[in-house]
Enzyme design. Sequence first.
Site, PDB file in Angstrom:
ATOM      1  N   ASP A 328       0.826  -1.203   0.000  1.00 19.98           N
ATOM      2  CA  ASP A 328       0.000   0.000   0.000  1.00 19.98           C
ATOM      3  C   ASP A 328       0.866   1.260   0.000  1.00 19.98           C
ATOM      4  OD1 ASP A 328      -2.810   0.947   0.257  1.00 19.98           O
ATOM      5  OD2 ASP A 328      -2.054   1.842   2.109  1.00 19.98           O
ATOM      6  N   GLU A 357       1.333  -0.601  -5.022  1.00 25.06           N
ATOM      7  CA  GLU A 357       0.233   0.299  -5.351  1.00 25.06           C
ATOM      8  C   GLU A 357       0.809   1.650  -5.752  1.00 25.06           C
ATOM      9  OE1 GLU A 357      -3.581   2.701  -3.495  1.00 25.06           O
ATOM     10  OE2 GLU A 357      -1.788   2.291  -2.314  1.00 25.06           O
ATOM     11  N   ASP A 424     -11.301   0.960  -3.388  1.00 28.30           N
ATOM     12  CA  ASP A 424     -11.045   2.401  -3.418  1.00 28.30           C
ATOM     13  C   ASP A 424     -11.912   3.147  -4.434  1.00 28.30           C
ATOM     14  OD1 ASP A 424      -9.029   2.607  -1.467  1.00 28.30           O
ATOM     15  OD2 ASP A 424      -7.500   1.930  -2.870  1.00 28.30           O
TER      16      ASP A 424
END
Length: 574
Positions: A328, A357, A424
């Site tokens: 992340d 990410e 998201d």
Amino acid sequence: MLKEAIYHRAGNNYAYAYNETTLHIRLRTKKGDVDSVTFIHGDPYDWTKDGWQTSRSLMTRTGTDEYFDYYFIAISPPFRRLRYGFELKSGTETLVYTEKGFYKEAPFDDTAYYFCFPFLNGIDVFRAPSWVKDTVWYQIFPERFANGDTSNDPEGSLPWASEEPKFNNFFGGDFQGVIDHIDHLVKLGVTGIYFTPIFKAKSNHKYDTIDYLEIDPQFGDKETFKQLVKVCHENGIKVMLDAVFNHSGYYFEPFQDVLKNQENSTYKNWFHLREFPIQTEPRPNYDTFAFEKSMPKLNTENPEVREYLLKVARYWVEEFDIDGWRLDVANEVDHSFWREFRTAVKSVKPDAYILGEIWHDSMNWLHGDQFDAVMNYPFTNAALDFVAKETIDARVFAEKMTAVLHMYPENVNEAAFNLLGSHDTKRVLTFCDENKNKMKLLFLLMLTFKGTPCIYYGDEIGMTGGNDPGCRKCMEWDEKKQDLDLFEHIQSLLSLRQNHKVLANDGELKFINADEQTLVYERSTDEESVWILLNAGQRTADLSIEIPEGYSNILGTSFSGSLPGYSFSIYRKK
């Protein structure tokens, strides 16, 4: 020819080792500006009395985007060394392009004029795990997939799907729920699960880690997780966990110690603290993810922090046999840490998959020393703009995809993590204004594109939802409320991708026709070719192309010169 548009560099995505014997070389020119490009090449030490010994090979134009054409050649230097340049022709004009600039004729008195690939060292080859190229992922948000064990439900948990998702409500999803429904994933045809964070945390999303070495009690215990991984592996499904190493949670013990002891805390250098006392309002006076006070940024330059996080990275691979890490906010962590992270993980499991990410150009992380892939949001955005939103046409979509495919080396593209939606974003069907036929076309694009695709839980049965938290609804397990036609469509595409590797990463991708809302592209190898035709518009469209002789329809509408609105055809020749 416009010299300013001609570009090459001896590295990154323009010159790289594809494998231990093969180099890939690319050249960029102005769109429509060049008739042909010849590759001039030779070993820098291969001289005779006649001078430097070179060869000439015609390059192939591999695509066009909004401004540029791209040329390509694969070459295997016999001694793994190469000096090279390019001869470009346009009408009666000829230019030779080298590292030192442009010439009317190729200079051969000194190899120093030319671009240099000094030596193809095997250790420098970018290597993502081979299994990833054939993997189809399924993203699970554990709190909302299935509640298989009510005994571990968090206090205040609600009956399953009894209300809309909120930022702070719980429904008791857990590992046992995934185990109980593994048959759903097997039936669909997925071969990898990407779990959002499972570690102890306060929130329902778990991106605010309290303890990186403990599973959140609401999901079960470590024995249940071991059983989950075992069940997945027995069913041919890989397991990837989500790690948040950019920041911890507010209740992470070292941060709590800082709050308690301020500048006297032994952990004060674990974070990026600008001053004391620590303040959270109106904005925190310490670095965080965005300006979120509950997510203090970790100082990965601190040796103690590095040691702790690398221990975490190894632990879940060693003890639970997981197959990969999704990282992340990966772009905000220092490169040095990620290099150590890769070494640590690969030392335990050499074929583990490391996914970052990152939402922007990620070449700096994709040299083979950090990540195996990044999340391919440029694909996501272009596909949604083309099909769901109809804000771009097929030509612009093809140009954007050409730019994406030339942004990275080919062996990087083969491991790219393609997605249409996630925890998201809005759900895909919601992006499509609940037009199921549009959604079918989006999955057609993703499941016939280069890379490794990912399905967000529930998309396969037509779940809807707006931006977070709306996209995090409880999975619908009542078959009467599931869109089984959509499920069968995605299932059919997955079966085709599995049975015809040309649709995955064995085949080249070439755009054949892009006009208004109709798109035609080919996936091909020397042995097999598949044409994909789609109409992303509402009205029937006539296509000025013919399917070559010997092709047969394997899925979708039979093509006879036109395609109905929101329909597709797939033709194959062997």
